[in-house]
Design an enzyme around this catalytic site. Structure first.
Site, PDB file in Angstrom:
ATOM      1  N   SER A 151      -8.771  -8.055   5.750  1.00 39.55           N
ATOM      2  CA  SER A 151      -7.569  -7.937   6.586  1.00 39.55           C
ATOM      3  C   SER A 151      -7.932  -8.237   8.030  1.00 39.55           C
ATOM      4  O   SER A 151      -9.051  -7.955   8.472  1.00 39.55           O
ATOM      5  CB  SER A 151      -7.011  -6.524   6.513  1.00 39.55           C
ATOM      6  OG  SER A 151      -6.021  -6.343   7.500  1.00 39.55           O
ATOM      7  N   TYR A 166      -8.847   2.201   6.886  1.00 38.39           N
ATOM      8  CA  TYR A 166      -8.531   0.885   6.302  1.00 38.39           C
ATOM      9  C   TYR A 166      -9.349  -0.209   6.979  1.00 38.39           C
ATOM     10  O   TYR A 166      -9.936  -1.066   6.310  1.00 38.39           O
ATOM     11  CB  TYR A 166      -7.036   0.631   6.458  1.00 38.39           C
ATOM     12  CG  TYR A 166      -6.536  -0.692   5.908  1.00 38.39           C
ATOM     13  CD1 TYR A 166      -6.230  -0.838   4.556  1.00 38.39           C
ATOM     14  CD2 TYR A 166      -6.325  -1.788   6.739  1.00 38.39           C
ATOM     15  CE1 TYR A 166      -5.742  -2.047   4.053  1.00 38.39           C
ATOM     16  CE2 TYR A 166      -5.838  -2.991   6.256  1.00 38.39           C
ATOM     17  CZ  TYR A 166      -5.542  -3.117   4.905  1.00 38.39           C
ATOM     18  OH  TYR A 166      -5.051  -4.309   4.431  1.00 38.39           O
TER      19      TYR A 166
HETATM   20  P1  NAD Z   1       1.061  -4.496  -2.355  1.00 39.57           P
HETATM   21  O1  NAD Z   1       1.154  -3.047  -2.092  1.00 39.57           O
HETATM   22  O2  NAD Z   1       2.303  -5.269  -2.655  1.00 39.57           O
HETATM   23  O3  NAD Z   1       0.018  -4.773  -3.527  1.00 39.57           O
HETATM   24  C1  NAD Z   1      -1.116  -3.981  -3.730  1.00 39.57           C
HETATM   25  C2  NAD Z   1      -1.392  -3.933  -5.229  1.00 39.57           C
HETATM   26  O4  NAD Z   1      -2.571  -3.169  -5.449  1.00 39.57           O
HETATM   27  C3  NAD Z   1      -0.257  -3.273  -6.029  1.00 39.57           C
HETATM   28  O5  NAD Z   1       0.080  -4.069  -7.145  1.00 39.57           O
HETATM   29  C4  NAD Z   1      -0.868  -1.945  -6.440  1.00 39.57           C
HETATM   30  O6  NAD Z   1      -0.329  -1.420  -7.647  1.00 39.57           O
HETATM   31  C5  NAD Z   1      -2.338  -2.315  -6.557  1.00 39.57           C
HETATM   32  N1  NAD Z   1      -3.182  -1.125  -6.482  1.00 39.57           N
HETATM   33  C6  NAD Z   1      -3.093  -0.111  -5.579  1.00 39.57           C
HETATM   34  N2  NAD Z   1      -3.994   0.842  -5.870  1.00 39.57           N
HETATM   35  C7  NAD Z   1      -4.667   0.423  -6.975  1.00 39.57           C
HETATM   36  C8  NAD Z   1      -5.705   0.981  -7.757  1.00 39.57           C
HETATM   37  N3  NAD Z   1      -6.207   2.191  -7.493  1.00 39.57           N
HETATM   38  N4  NAD Z   1      -6.160   0.291  -8.825  1.00 39.57           N
HETATM   39  C9  NAD Z   1      -5.633  -0.920  -9.142  1.00 39.57           C
HETATM   40  N5  NAD Z   1      -4.627  -1.493  -8.433  1.00 39.57           N
HETATM   41  C10 NAD Z   1      -4.164  -0.822  -7.371  1.00 39.57           C
HETATM   42  O7  NAD Z   1       0.348  -5.112  -1.084  1.00 39.57           O
HETATM   43  P2  NAD Z   1      -0.044  -6.608  -0.646  1.00 39.57           P
HETATM   44  O8  NAD Z   1       0.466  -6.772   0.728  1.00 39.57           O
HETATM   45  O9  NAD Z   1       0.280  -7.589  -1.686  1.00 39.57           O
HETATM   46  O10 NAD Z   1      -1.627  -6.416  -0.524  1.00 39.57           O
HETATM   47  C11 NAD Z   1      -2.563  -7.169  -1.245  1.00 39.57           C
HETATM   48  C12 NAD Z   1      -3.887  -7.113  -0.506  1.00 39.57           C
HETATM   49  O11 NAD Z   1      -3.739  -7.758   0.757  1.00 39.57           O
HETATM   50  C13 NAD Z   1      -4.389  -5.697  -0.207  1.00 39.57           C
HETATM   51  O12 NAD Z   1      -5.791  -5.639  -0.392  1.00 39.57           O
HETATM   52  C14 NAD Z   1      -4.056  -5.518   1.256  1.00 39.57           C
HETATM   53  O13 NAD Z   1      -4.884  -4.583   1.879  1.00 39.57           O
HETATM   54  C15 NAD Z   1      -4.264  -6.925   1.769  1.00 39.57           C
HETATM   55  N6  NAD Z   1      -3.609  -7.252   3.033  1.00 39.57           N
HETATM   56  C16 NAD Z   1      -2.251  -7.243   3.115  1.00 39.57           C
HETATM   57  C17 NAD Z   1      -1.655  -7.566   4.317  1.00 39.57           C
HETATM   58  C18 NAD Z   1      -0.164  -7.551   4.488  1.00 39.57           C
HETATM   59  O14 NAD Z   1       0.301  -7.636   5.620  1.00 39.57           O
HETATM   60  N7  NAD Z   1       0.627  -7.472   3.437  1.00 39.57           N
HETATM   61  C19 NAD Z   1      -2.441  -7.894   5.428  1.00 39.57           C
HETATM   62  C20 NAD Z   1      -3.822  -7.893   5.300  1.00 39.57           C
HETATM   63  C21 NAD Z   1      -4.392  -7.582   4.087  1.00 39.57           C
END
Ligand code: NAD
Length: 260
Positions: A151, A166
């Protein structure tokens, strides 16, 4: 000097995608993009029913083999049987996209060990256990691609939603990626990270309002927040056969938020 042979991808190959069940998340779009490019896909998520639903949708729409597996990445004992099942039921595992993650906006002086451990157990420890298991298979075949989602919060110290735990866990993903790339690069496996800026998903405390998007956009040179497809495209590229000379790299998919 004897150079390692370049092993090509097998005609049928599988990508394991964690975090693929979330309806508006990066994982689901990535799984769809990979299936569209002919990969068999294993959708791994704590939401097992959601993972199965995504997998059957991918199989129907793209004519690939797909499997949804419920795994809580915070519970390492669930990882081995899940990977064994993927290996038994799908084609050779060539790709791993570590996308599952959780946010944590807890301020530093309110951060306790339970929250710290929760964030690290999912964002880093589970990623390590899964990657170690899958990388063993990749190395045995002499070919593999690993991409892990970090991230911009790791690089900038938060600033969008999540805070210290985080940022620390996502920074650990970068160190892990670089060291592993160095260690197994000679065995045909590349290891890279993708570092998204603000993406329009529900992870930052729910669906982003127009007002919140407006605040986020102020810092973004491209003038918009990102979409899951922006991130999926980069992950799919790094998992592709053509990306075999790229390893240990972090691709920022952040609209220019972190230019250095
Ligand atoms: P999201 O919440 O839509 O998806 C996260 C997924 O991880 C979900 O399907 C959830 O069920 C799964 N998950 C959570 N805990 C879990 C566990 N214990 N075991 C297995 N699966 C688990 O979020 P997103 O935005 O799609 O995030 C995806 C990745 O991108 C994450 O690693 C997040 O940190 C990273 N990220 C997101 C952003 C953003 O702005 N959306 C920015 C930087 C990084």
């Amino acid at each position: 000097m004897v150079e390692p042979a370049v092993t090509s991808f097998p005609a049928r190959r599988t990508a394991i995608v964690t975090g693929g069940a979330s309806p508006r998340g990066i994982g689901r779009v990535t799984a769809g993009r990979l299936a569209g490019a002919g990969w068999d896909v294993a959708v791994v998520d704590i939401d097992g029913a959601g993972a199965e639903e995504v997998a059957s949708d991918l199989a129907r729409r793209h004519g690939v083999r797909a499997l949804g597996v419920g795994v809580d990445l915070a519970r390492p004992e669930e990882i081995e049987p899940a990977v064994a099942r993927v290996e038994a039921e799908l084609s050779q595992v060539v790709g791993l996209a570590n996308i599952a993650g959780v946010a944590s906006p807890v301020p530093f002086f309110e951060l306790d060990l339970a929250e710290w451990d929760r964030v690290f157990a999912i964002n880093m420890r589970g990623l390590f256990v899964l990657t170690q298991r899958v990388a063993r298979t990749m190395v045995s075949h002499g070919v593999g691609r690993i991409v892990s989602v970090s991230s911009v919060s790791a690089q900038r110290g938060g600033g969008t939603y999540s805070r210290v735990s985080y940022s620390a866990a996502k920074a650990a993903v970068l160190g892990f990626t670089r060291a592993l790339a160095r260690e197994i690069g000679g065995q045909g496996v590349t290891v890279n990270a993708v570092s998204p800026g603000p993406i329009d998903t529900d992870i930052m405390g729910g669906t982003l309002s127009d007002e919140r998007k407006g605040e986020l956009v102020r810092d973004l040179p491209v003038g918009r927040v990102g979409t899951p497809a922006d991130v999926a495209a980069t992950i799919a590229f790094l998992l592709g056969e053509d990306a075999g000379f790229i390893t240990g790299v972090t691709y920022n998919v952040d609209g220019g938020l972190h230019i250095f």
